[in-house]
Scaffold this active site. Sequence first.
Site, short mmCIF file in Angstrom:
data_model
loop_
_atom_site.label_atom_id
_atom_site.label_comp_id
_atom_site.label_asym_id
_atom_site.label_seq_id
_atom_site.Cartn_x
_atom_site.Cartn_y
_atom_site.Cartn_z
N TYR A 135 0.85 -1.19 0.00
CA TYR A 135 0.00 0.00 0.00
C TYR A 135 0.88 1.25 0.00
CZ TYR A 135 -4.31 2.58 1.14
OH TYR A 135 -5.40 3.42 1.11
N VAL A 185 16.83 -7.18 11.30
CA VAL A 185 16.17 -6.17 10.46
C VAL A 185 14.89 -5.71 11.16
CG1 VAL A 185 15.17 -5.67 8.20
CG2 VAL A 185 17.05 -7.34 8.41
N ASP A 240 11.39 -3.49 10.59
CA ASP A 240 10.47 -2.88 9.63
C ASP A 240 9.49 -2.02 10.43
OD1 ASP A 240 8.71 -2.15 7.67
OD2 ASP A 240 8.19 -4.19 7.05
N ILE A 241 9.68 -0.69 10.38
CA ILE A 241 8.83 0.24 11.12
C ILE A 241 7.61 0.57 10.27
CG2 ILE A 241 8.68 2.52 12.20
CD1 ILE A 241 11.68 2.45 12.63
N CYS A 294 5.05 -1.95 9.42
CA CYS A 294 5.22 -3.11 8.54
C CYS A 294 3.97 -3.46 7.72
CB CYS A 294 5.65 -4.32 9.35
SG CYS A 294 4.43 -4.85 10.58
N GLN A 341 -3.87 -5.44 10.60
CA GLN A 341 -2.65 -5.75 9.86
C GLN A 341 -1.79 -6.74 10.63
OE1 GLN A 341 -0.90 -1.88 9.06
NE2 GLN A 341 -1.77 -1.85 7.00
N CYS A 369 -5.86 11.91 -4.85
CA CYS A 369 -4.43 11.71 -4.60
C CYS A 369 -3.66 11.53 -5.91
CB CYS A 369 -4.22 10.51 -3.69
SG CYS A 369 -4.71 10.80 -1.98
#
Length: 423
Positions: free
Chosen positions: A144, A179, A181-182, A184, A211, A368
């Site tokens: 996304y 690793v 993932d901020i 995610c 999520q 957008c």
Amino acid sequence: MVIRCGMFLFCQFIAMGRLSIKLGKGGLYNLDSGQAGPHFTIHLAHHGVFWRILMKPDLAIGEAYMDGTLVISDGTLDDFMNILMASNNRWQRHWLGRLAQAGHATAIWWWRLNMPYRAKANVAHHYDLKDSLFEQFLDPRRQYSCAYFNKPDDPLADAQITKLARLAAKLCLRPGQRVLDIGCGWGGLANALWEIEPRTRITGITLSENQLTYAQQRAAEQGRGDQIDFHLRDYRHQTGRFERIVSVGMLEHVGAAHFNSYFATIARLLTADGLAVVHAIGVNATMRRCNRWLNKYIFPGGYLPSLEQIVACCSRHGLKIIDLEILWGRYAETLRQWRIAFEANIDLIKQDYDDRFVRMWRFYLAGCEYFFRHQDGMVFQMQLAHDYNTVSATRRYIAELEDSYRTILCSDTVFGQTRPLKK
């Protein structure tokens, strides 16, 4: 006479094309910008809709469209958005626009505070919608965010794989690395990184309960639960040290007052020889809060940073910018393809959502898209490190790694929905 004066003011906002406005059961008013562009007609249900749009178009136009009190009776939504986004700066510079924005500015300071409890509520407003909605227009890996189109006719799924491979290439993954993932999402990026280098340990954090559930279930189904951990966690509460940090589509939700804490967190969590990649929407001009309609109905708390501000934040926290890439034009195409898939699956979407919701999302996706076509929004990928020597001095390795990673991600291993999107 009063309506004619209002129409005279409204015409001053139009930068291109011609617009005809029919008010209720009354007459038709033709507004001509004097510049080439589309010609279309809108029908406003009553005079009150017109006056509200005149005073605060950035909020009232979207509300009228989703409520059905503004109907495009001759022309297309694309024509409408084309003129709206091309004309936005005229309203902002006009004395009426400046007056309206000044009246609203007193409340903006409150929206700058995006504390953890509010951040979670803001995320839930959008990302905790039903999975069936996102399944109808996203690619199989549920990306996304802006895809990376090498050619305009690349299928969306291919362009998203290219984006994932490019992000992984900029991370320069190595065996044994930790690793983070901020933001995610549904776990598509974390799983792609694991597919590329299975000997890494990946932690994904999100504030969306939906999520999180989806990401955990999919990782378990793929037998990756021992190597990929997903948590419901605010980035400010993350602990530990990581050789690699990646964050995609997260910075826009942080809030203007918290850009410093965001980059301070990356600096704190990143090892001395570590590497971070941030992929986000920004603006070339001064940072700005998102459009009022978008903030109210789609992305509460959204705020777009300027590159100047981000560079200052990185410097303040000892993060060196190793590489910066602007993904010019690619988000408009991503949004266009999302909208095509959304419309193709509209009957399935209407099984869960009413017509007002559908109009709201149609307006959001189209708005957008044309924002990126006409205004100063862009997407950037920024490579950060404590030490300049973390990566090669040339960018050649990015293309080489991207090609090899694409081959891996295009194999039979697929993460995401099990059925293809309708064409």
